[in-house]
Scaffold this motif. Structure first.
Motif, mmCIF file in Angstrom:
data_model
loop_
_atom_site.group_PDB
_atom_site.id
_atom_site.type_symbol
_atom_site.label_atom_id
_atom_site.label_comp_id
_atom_site.label_asym_id
_atom_site.label_seq_id
_atom_site.Cartn_x
_atom_site.Cartn_y
_atom_site.Cartn_z
ATOM 1 N N ALA A 188 0.822 -1.208 0.000
ATOM 2 C CA ALA A 188 0.000 0.000 0.000
ATOM 3 C C ALA A 188 0.858 1.260 0.000
ATOM 4 N N GLY A 189 2.128 1.127 -0.400
ATOM 5 C CA GLY A 189 3.007 2.289 -0.484
ATOM 6 C C GLY A 189 2.673 3.166 -1.680
ATOM 7 N N THR A 190 3.092 4.427 -1.612
ATOM 8 C CA THR A 190 2.893 5.365 -2.721
ATOM 9 C C THR A 190 4.196 6.119 -2.969
ATOM 10 N N ARG A 191 4.662 6.070 -4.215
ATOM 11 C CA ARG A 191 5.844 6.815 -4.673
ATOM 12 C C ARG A 191 7.093 6.465 -3.853
ATOM 13 N N THR A 192 7.230 5.196 -3.472
ATOM 14 C CA THR A 192 8.360 4.781 -2.644
ATOM 15 C C THR A 192 9.552 4.354 -3.499
ATOM 16 N N ASN A 193 10.675 4.122 -2.821
ATOM 17 C CA ASN A 193 11.919 3.781 -3.493
ATOM 18 C C ASN A 193 12.398 2.428 -2.958
ATOM 19 N N TYR A 194 13.681 2.306 -2.576
ATOM 20 C CA TYR A 194 14.188 1.035 -2.053
ATOM 21 C C TYR A 194 13.572 0.723 -0.694
ATOM 22 N N MET A 195 13.550 -0.554 -0.358
ATOM 23 C CA MET A 195 13.122 -0.944 0.983
ATOM 24 C C MET A 195 14.270 -0.838 1.972
ATOM 25 N N GLN A 253 24.650 -8.023 8.497
ATOM 26 C CA GLN A 253 23.710 -8.931 7.860
ATOM 27 C C GLN A 253 22.342 -8.302 7.637
ATOM 28 N N ILE A 254 21.677 -8.789 6.589
ATOM 29 C CA ILE A 254 20.261 -8.550 6.314
ATOM 30 C C ILE A 254 19.667 -9.944 6.213
ATOM 31 N N ALA A 255 18.949 -10.385 7.241
ATOM 32 C CA ALA A 255 18.616 -11.802 7.337
ATOM 33 C C ALA A 255 17.197 -12.025 7.858
ATOM 34 N N GLY A 256 16.511 -12.999 7.248
ATOM 35 C CA GLY A 256 15.223 -13.433 7.761
ATOM 36 C C GLY A 256 14.124 -12.403 7.670
ATOM 37 N N ASN A 257 14.214 -11.495 6.717
ATOM 38 C CA ASN A 257 13.196 -10.472 6.547
ATOM 39 C C ASN A 257 12.184 -10.887 5.483
ATOM 40 N N TRP A 258 11.020 -10.266 5.511
ATOM 41 C CA TRP A 258 9.961 -10.494 4.531
ATOM 42 C C TRP A 258 9.725 -9.186 3.780
ATOM 43 N N PHE A 259 9.726 -9.253 2.443
ATOM 44 C CA PHE A 259 9.560 -8.067 1.598
ATOM 45 C C PHE A 259 8.437 -8.296 0.594
ATOM 46 N N VAL A 260 7.607 -7.275 0.381
ATOM 47 C CA VAL A 260 6.704 -7.270 -0.771
ATOM 48 C C VAL A 260 6.740 -5.873 -1.382
ATOM 49 N N LYS A 312 5.563 3.038 -7.315
ATOM 50 C CA LYS A 312 6.983 3.198 -7.002
ATOM 51 C C LYS A 312 7.561 4.400 -7.737
ATOM 52 N N GLU A 313 8.404 5.162 -7.021
ATOM 53 C CA GLU A 313 9.260 6.133 -7.704
ATOM 54 C C GLU A 313 10.398 5.387 -8.402
ATOM 55 N N ASN A 314 10.875 4.308 -7.744
ATOM 56 C CA ASN A 314 11.963 3.500 -8.286
ATOM 57 C C ASN A 314 11.733 2.051 -7.860
ATOM 58 N N TYR A 315 11.439 1.192 -8.810
ATOM 59 C CA TYR A 315 11.202 -0.214 -8.481
ATOM 60 C C TYR A 315 12.364 -1.104 -8.917
ATOM 61 N N SER A 316 13.523 -0.527 -9.229
ATOM 62 C CA SER A 316 14.612 -1.287 -9.848
ATOM 63 C C SER A 316 15.344 -2.218 -8.883
ATOM 64 N N ALA A 317 15.106 -2.092 -7.570
ATOM 65 C CA ALA A 317 15.750 -2.979 -6.599
ATOM 66 C C ALA A 317 14.999 -2.940 -5.282
ATOM 67 N N PHE A 318 15.126 -4.006 -4.511
ATOM 68 C CA PHE A 318 14.605 -4.052 -3.151
ATOM 69 C C PHE A 318 15.664 -3.519 -2.169
ATOM 70 N N VAL A 319 16.903 -3.995 -2.321
ATOM 71 C CA VAL A 319 18.011 -3.648 -1.429
ATOM 72 C C VAL A 319 19.127 -3.036 -2.276
ATOM 73 N N GLY A 332 -0.565 -9.485 -9.091
ATOM 74 C CA GLY A 332 -1.212 -8.700 -10.137
ATOM 75 C C GLY A 332 -0.293 -7.708 -10.832
ATOM 76 N N ILE A 333 0.930 -7.525 -10.321
ATOM 77 C CA ILE A 333 1.888 -6.611 -10.942
ATOM 78 C C ILE A 333 2.940 -7.434 -11.670
ATOM 79 N N ARG A 334 3.096 -7.165 -12.968
ATOM 80 C CA ARG A 334 4.106 -7.857 -13.762
ATOM 81 C C ARG A 334 5.239 -6.880 -14.051
ATOM 82 N N ARG A 335 6.404 -7.164 -13.502
ATOM 83 C CA ARG A 335 7.583 -6.339 -13.777
ATOM 84 C C ARG A 335 8.830 -7.165 -13.493
#
Length: 327
Positions: free
Chosen positions: A232-239, A249-256, A261-268, A294-297
């Motif tokens: 439900a984010g709006t105009r967001t960038n990296y997580m 470390q970046i470990a055991g996290n859940w991302f969606v 998105k302002e920039n959807y080219s990467a999560f981290v 429902g989002i294809r990218r």
């Protein structure tokens, strides 16, 4: 001998002798003379004194250490910590709210003492003219935040630089934060400067309204067991953005990742701005990452500008995600 009457809760004994009473007043610190015994006031646990103003309670602790118990309710005030060690603790976790007031045009709590702890508080509706209004502005010293909620503000937590400082965020929630409206760049849900270390555990980031969910220039990170729900984010960038590099470390996290998105080219993102810190051996493992149904990218889980050897393992990635890309 002076006759003493039993003390009332939160009050010193009443001394019948006028002379002794006068001498006692002279011995009381000025901050304590402002103490109020009224219900609903800010109490210092160690002394039992109560204050109508949060700032008065902070100043009463001064360069020492103490716990301020924040009463249940909505508080439209703020405070600046100049020294010492202060713990800000909700009397009833989740029911003590700082709403809409920023000190020094910065935050509800501006912290530049030796260390601070925040437990069980809610910060909401913090906005200032430079678009950096935060629940907490940390300018130096260590910080621990537990069981707190930052919502509907320009930023949740913003820090300056303290290369020896440590920040811990645990079991906290960051909702509807971030903006890219200001001329100085984006504000983020959490933005940590060049700190010694940052630990974020068991926390939730959701419904971002601009910028990154977690941006950190700390030399060492431990980002573990959190959820980053951008559905439900709006105009967001990296997580997660580690713009200056980091080890840990970046470990055991859940991302969606969501649709807006302002920039959807990467999560981290690692090292996207400079290489202030080494990223050699940064472990990114055991995470689960998806794009909202429902989002294809096509996008990338980890984008790396550092050029160093990161360690990726056991990450579960959904459709459309590539594990790693060197940039």
């Amino acid at each position: 001998m002076a006759n003493l009457r039993p003390a009332l809760p939160g009050r010193p004994p009443l001394i019948a002798t006028a002379t002794l009473a006068a001498l006692a007043v002279l011995a009381i610190p000025a901050a304590a003379l402002l103490a109020q015994p009224a219900a609903g006031a800010f109490a210092i646990r160690e002394t039992g004194l109560r204050y109508t103003s949060l700032q008065q309670a902070v100043e009463a602790i001064g360069a020492g250490s103490g716990t301020i118990v924040v009463p249940t309710g909505i508080h439209r005030q703020c405070a600046v910590q100049q020294a010492g060690t202060v713990r800000f603790e909700a009397a009833e976790p989740g029911h003590a709210i700082f709403d809409g007031v920023a000190c020094e045009g910065k935050a509800a709590l501006v912290l530049r003492g030796r260390s601070a702890e925040v437990d069980g508080l809610i910060f909401q509706n913090i906005a200032v003219p430079d678009f950096n209004g935060a629940g907490i502005r940390l300018e130096r010293g260590d910080l621990t935040v537990r069981q707190s909620w930052f919502r509907a503000s320009q930023q949740g937590i913003l820090s300056a630089t303290d290369a020896t400082g440590r920040i811990l965020i645990d079991k906290s929630t960051f909702t509807r934060l971030g903006t890219c409206e200001g001329p100085g760049g984006c504000a983020h849900s959490v933005y940590i400067g060049d700190y010694g270390s940052l630990t974020v555990t068991r926390s939730r980031f959701e419904q971002g309204s601009g910028g990154h969910y977690l941006k950190s220039r700390a030399a060492r990170v431990d980002i573990r067991g959190n959820s980053f729900d951008d559905s439900a984010g709006t105009r967001t960038n990296y997580m997660i953005d580690l713009p200056a590099g980091a080890v840990g470390q970046i470990a055991g996290n859940w991302f969606v990742q969501g649709a807006s998105k302002e920039n959807y080219s990467a999560f981290v993102a690692v090292g996207a701005e400079d290489r202030l810190h080494s990223s050699a051996g940064l472990a990114i493992r055991g995470n689960n990452a998806r794009i909202v149904p429902g989002i294809r990218r096509q996008t990338v889980f980890v984008a790396d500008w550092s050029g160093e050897a990161l360690r990726l393992s056991d990450n579960s990635l959904g459709t459309g995600l590539t594990a790693f890309e060197r940039r």
